[in-house]
Motif scaffolding. Structure first.
Motif, PDB file in Angstrom:
ATOM      1  N   ARG A 115       0.967  -1.050  -0.025  1.00  0.00           N
ATOM      2  CA  ARG A 115       0.145  -0.033  -0.054  1.00  0.00           C
ATOM      3  C   ARG A 115       0.895   1.125  -0.119  1.00  0.00           C
ATOM      4  N   ALA A 116       0.256   2.407  -0.391  1.00  0.00           N
ATOM      5  CA  ALA A 116       1.168   3.629  -0.536  1.00  0.00           C
ATOM      6  C   ALA A 116       1.880   3.949   0.885  1.00  0.00           C
ATOM      7  N   GLY A 117       1.452   3.752   1.957  1.00  0.00           N
ATOM      8  CA  GLY A 117       1.935   3.854   3.043  1.00  0.00           C
ATOM      9  C   GLY A 117       3.002   3.017   3.618  1.00  0.00           C
ATOM     10  N   GLU A 118       3.064   1.930   2.798  1.00  0.00           N
ATOM     11  CA  GLU A 118       4.260   1.024   3.076  1.00  0.00           C
ATOM     12  C   GLU A 118       5.306   1.200   2.245  1.00  0.00           C
ATOM     13  N   TYR A 119       5.244   1.575   1.095  1.00  0.00           N
ATOM     14  CA  TYR A 119       6.647   1.913   0.099  1.00  0.00           C
ATOM     15  C   TYR A 119       5.889   2.759  -1.015  1.00  0.00           C
ATOM     16  N   PRO A 120       6.830   3.804  -1.251  1.00  0.00           N
ATOM     17  CA  PRO A 120       6.451   4.829  -2.359  1.00  0.00           C
ATOM     18  C   PRO A 120       6.642   4.080  -3.411  1.00  0.00           C
ATOM     19  N   GLY A 121       5.953   3.404  -4.255  1.00  0.00           N
ATOM     20  CA  GLY A 121       6.198   2.887  -5.763  1.00  0.00           C
ATOM     21  C   GLY A 121       5.596   1.331  -5.585  1.00  0.00           C
ATOM     22  N   PRO A 122       5.905   0.786  -6.670  1.00  0.00           N
ATOM     23  CA  PRO A 122       5.677  -0.640  -7.079  1.00  0.00           C
ATOM     24  C   PRO A 122       6.228  -1.530  -5.770  1.00  0.00           C
ATOM     25  N   ALA A 123       5.428  -2.316  -5.257  1.00  0.00           N
ATOM     26  CA  ALA A 123       6.241  -3.219  -4.400  1.00  0.00           C
ATOM     27  C   ALA A 123       5.211  -4.392  -3.868  1.00  0.00           C
ATOM     28  N   LEU A 124       5.880  -5.267  -3.152  1.00  0.00           N
ATOM     29  CA  LEU A 124       5.103  -6.256  -2.777  1.00  0.00           C
ATOM     30  C   LEU A 124       5.197  -6.416  -1.180  1.00  0.00           C
ATOM     31  N   TRP A 125       4.143  -6.424  -0.375  1.00  0.00           N
ATOM     32  CA  TRP A 125       4.210  -6.659   0.946  1.00  0.00           C
ATOM     33  C   TRP A 125       4.189  -7.920   1.251  1.00  0.00           C
ATOM     34  N   GLY A 126       4.934  -8.709   2.635  1.00  0.00           N
ATOM     35  CA  GLY A 126       4.867 -10.066   2.927  1.00  0.00           C
ATOM     36  C   GLY A 126       5.154 -10.165   4.247  1.00  0.00           C
ATOM     37  N   ARG A 127       4.792 -11.149   4.706  1.00  0.00           N
ATOM     38  CA  ARG A 127       5.059 -11.696   6.293  1.00  0.00           C
ATOM     39  C   ARG A 127       5.888 -12.918   6.147  1.00  0.00           C
ATOM     40  N   LEU A 128       7.225 -12.896   6.050  1.00  0.00           N
ATOM     41  CA  LEU A 128       7.980 -14.123   5.517  1.00  0.00           C
ATOM     42  C   LEU A 128       8.926 -14.512   6.763  1.00  0.00           C
ATOM     43  N   PRO A 129       9.312 -16.020   6.404  1.00  0.00           N
ATOM     44  CA  PRO A 129      10.434 -16.347   7.383  1.00  0.00           C
ATOM     45  C   PRO A 129      11.688 -15.496   7.508  1.00  0.00           C
ATOM     46  N   LEU A 130      12.013 -15.209   8.411  1.00  0.00           N
ATOM     47  CA  LEU A 130      13.562 -14.677   8.446  1.00  0.00           C
ATOM     48  C   LEU A 130      14.551 -15.315   9.227  1.00  0.00           C
ATOM     49  N   ILE A 131      15.329 -16.030   8.792  1.00  0.00           N
ATOM     50  CA  ILE A 131      15.998 -16.830   9.696  1.00  0.00           C
ATOM     51  C   ILE A 131      17.630 -16.635  10.326  1.00  0.00           C
ATOM     52  N   ASP A 132      17.441 -16.718  11.409  1.00  0.00           N
ATOM     53  CA  ASP A 132      19.042 -16.231  12.211  1.00  0.00           C
ATOM     54  C   ASP A 132      19.801 -17.467  12.214  1.00  0.00           C
ATOM     55  N   MET A 133      20.644 -17.528  11.126  1.00  0.00           N
ATOM     56  CA  MET A 133      21.425 -18.643  10.805  1.00  0.00           C
ATOM     57  C   MET A 133      22.374 -18.928  12.080  1.00  0.00           C
ATOM     58  N   PRO A 134      23.034 -18.013  12.799  1.00  0.00           N
ATOM     59  CA  PRO A 134      23.773 -18.450  13.876  1.00  0.00           C
ATOM     60  C   PRO A 134      23.311 -19.258  14.808  1.00  0.00           C
ATOM     61  N   ALA A 135      21.744 -19.404  14.881  1.00  0.00           N
ATOM     62  CA  ALA A 135      20.921 -19.912  15.875  1.00  0.00           C
ATOM     63  C   ALA A 135      20.316 -21.191  14.981  1.00  0.00           C
ATOM     64  N   HIS A 136      19.943 -21.011  14.006  1.00  0.00           N
ATOM     65  CA  HIS A 136      19.426 -22.093  13.078  1.00  0.00           C
ATOM     66  C   HIS A 136      20.237 -23.272  12.848  1.00  0.00           C
ATOM     67  N   LEU A 137      21.317 -23.148  12.313  1.00  0.00           N
ATOM     68  CA  LEU A 137      22.274 -24.095  11.901  1.00  0.00           C
ATOM     69  C   LEU A 137      22.594 -25.163  13.191  1.00  0.00           C
ATOM     70  N   PRO A 138      22.946 -24.459  14.545  1.00  0.00           N
ATOM     71  CA  PRO A 138      23.114 -25.482  15.592  1.00  0.00           C
ATOM     72  C   PRO A 138      21.751 -26.201  15.938  1.00  0.00           C
ATOM     73  N   TRP A 139      20.781 -25.480  16.004  1.00  0.00           N
ATOM     74  CA  TRP A 139      19.399 -26.197  16.168  1.00  0.00           C
ATOM     75  C   TRP A 139      19.124 -27.243  15.154  1.00  0.00           C
ATOM     76  N   LEU A 140      19.509 -27.192  13.792  1.00  0.00           N
ATOM     77  CA  LEU A 140      19.383 -28.368  12.960  1.00  0.00           C
ATOM     78  C   LEU A 140      20.479 -29.589  13.393  1.00  0.00           C
ATOM     79  N   ARG A 141      21.537 -29.123  13.794  1.00  0.00           N
ATOM     80  CA  ARG A 141      22.388 -30.000  14.114  1.00  0.00           C
ATOM     81  C   ARG A 141      22.023 -30.865  15.365  1.00  0.00           C
TER      82      ARG A 141
END
Length: 318
Positions: A115-141
């Motif tokens: 929407r106009a208030g979210e970015y001044p121009g063509p864009a997509l807004w999303g709520r997406l996974p953001l992964i903190d790799m220093p935490a995620h890799l040890p968790w996987l292990r």
């Protein structure tokens, strides 16, 4: 079989692709060992900005399905962010329209035109996974170890010499020499981590035809600023001039970044390939070799989808 073959599966490579593939195999009842040249904390995966998004990866025909399968897993893991390192975070992809994306985009919950208030121009807004790799890799292990798997630091020079009935090649850029596969090439990414001045949303402004892009990801350890995409560049040394330009581009979008204290410089080499190689090969002695490499800038994004397909190619437990 000799004693070494009792391991059932050896996964070669300990980054996000190798660990996730090993975990899926172990949780399907396979006896799995990961052989990695270096610990996960020193792999390319460890320096990734790690926003879920299909970036610099082909073929589009399969990427959407791999990415959506991974998205479903990350959405579940985001319920335990302190443990898994996965959070669902709002943000904007500047200059991107839904019509320019593959059919997968219509199946991403909450992805819409900004929407106009979210970015001044063509864009997509999303709520997406953001992964903190220093935490995620040890968790996987740790989850792999809990499932009965193991991780060893070992250097492999010949995939056919690995003593296991099933060998899974998740060596990323290493596949260039190990397979050998000259189609695998580095795409160098440089990042700057600064003290976060209070930014809580991510922002990307990426031109896939350029070797420079602009993005910022709020992670627990600081605000990650990027970036570069330099093809066939091998240097792991941060370039101070490039770092200055990265900060300047990000500050042009969010002025409060301009005075932020620099905490860290990161460089990683994305394992690019014209298309991901995910296939089964029979070794001369009848054993199975599964390839799962060439994920470019989207290893985190497709890790779970590719891992499940690779596990299927590995076949059932003996």
């Amino acid at each position: 079989m000799d004693g070494g073959l009792n391991d059932d599966v050896v996964v070669v490579g300990g980054g996000i692709i190798g660990l996730t593939t090993a975990l899926v195999l172990a949780e399907r009842g396979r006896r799995v060992r990961v052989w990695t040249r270096e610990p996960a904390e020193r792999t390319t995966s460890a320096v990734a900005g790690a926003l879920w998004w299909p970036y610099r990866i082909e073929p589009e025909t399969f990427v959407g399905d791999w990415a959506l399968r991974s998205l479903a897993v990350y959405e579940e893991l985001a319920a335990r962010p302190e443990e898994t390192g996965v959070r669902m975070v709002e943000g904007v992809h500047a200059g991107t329209r839904l019509a320019s994306l593959g059919s997968w985009a219509a199946r991403v919950p909450e992805l819409r035109a900004a929407r106009a208030g979210e970015y001044p121009g063509p864009a997509l807004w999303g709520r997406l996974p953001l992964i903190d790799m220093p935490a995620h890799l040890p968790w996987l292990r740790e989850r792999l170890l809990a499932a009965g798997g193991s991780v060893e630091e070992r250097t492999v020079t010949d995939l056919s010499a690995v003593p296991a009935p099933v060998v899974v090649n998740c060596t990323g850029l290493g596949a260039r020499e190990l397979v050998p596969d000259p189609a695998v090439r580095p795409v160098r990414g440089q990042l700057v981590v600064v003290a976060n001045p209070g930014i809580t949303t991510w922002l990307t402004c990426v031109d896939e035809s350029s070797d420079a892009s602009t993005y910022l990801f709020p992670q627990p350890g600081g605000l990650v600023l990027g970036g570069t995409a330099e093809e066939d560049a091998w240097s792991l040394a941060p370039d101070p001039a490039v770092a200055e330009r990265i900060v300047a581009r990000c500050a042009a979008l969010r002025p409060e970044i301009a005075g932020a204290r620099v905490l860290e410089h990161r460089v990683g080499l994305r394992p690019a390939r014209p298309a991901v190689r995910l296939e089964r090969e029979a070794l001369p002695d009848g054993r199975v070799l599964v390839h799962n490499y060439g994920h470019g800038g989207a290893g985190v994004t497709v890790a779970w989808g590719c891992a499940r397909q690779a596990a299927g190619l590995a076949g059932p437990a003996a």
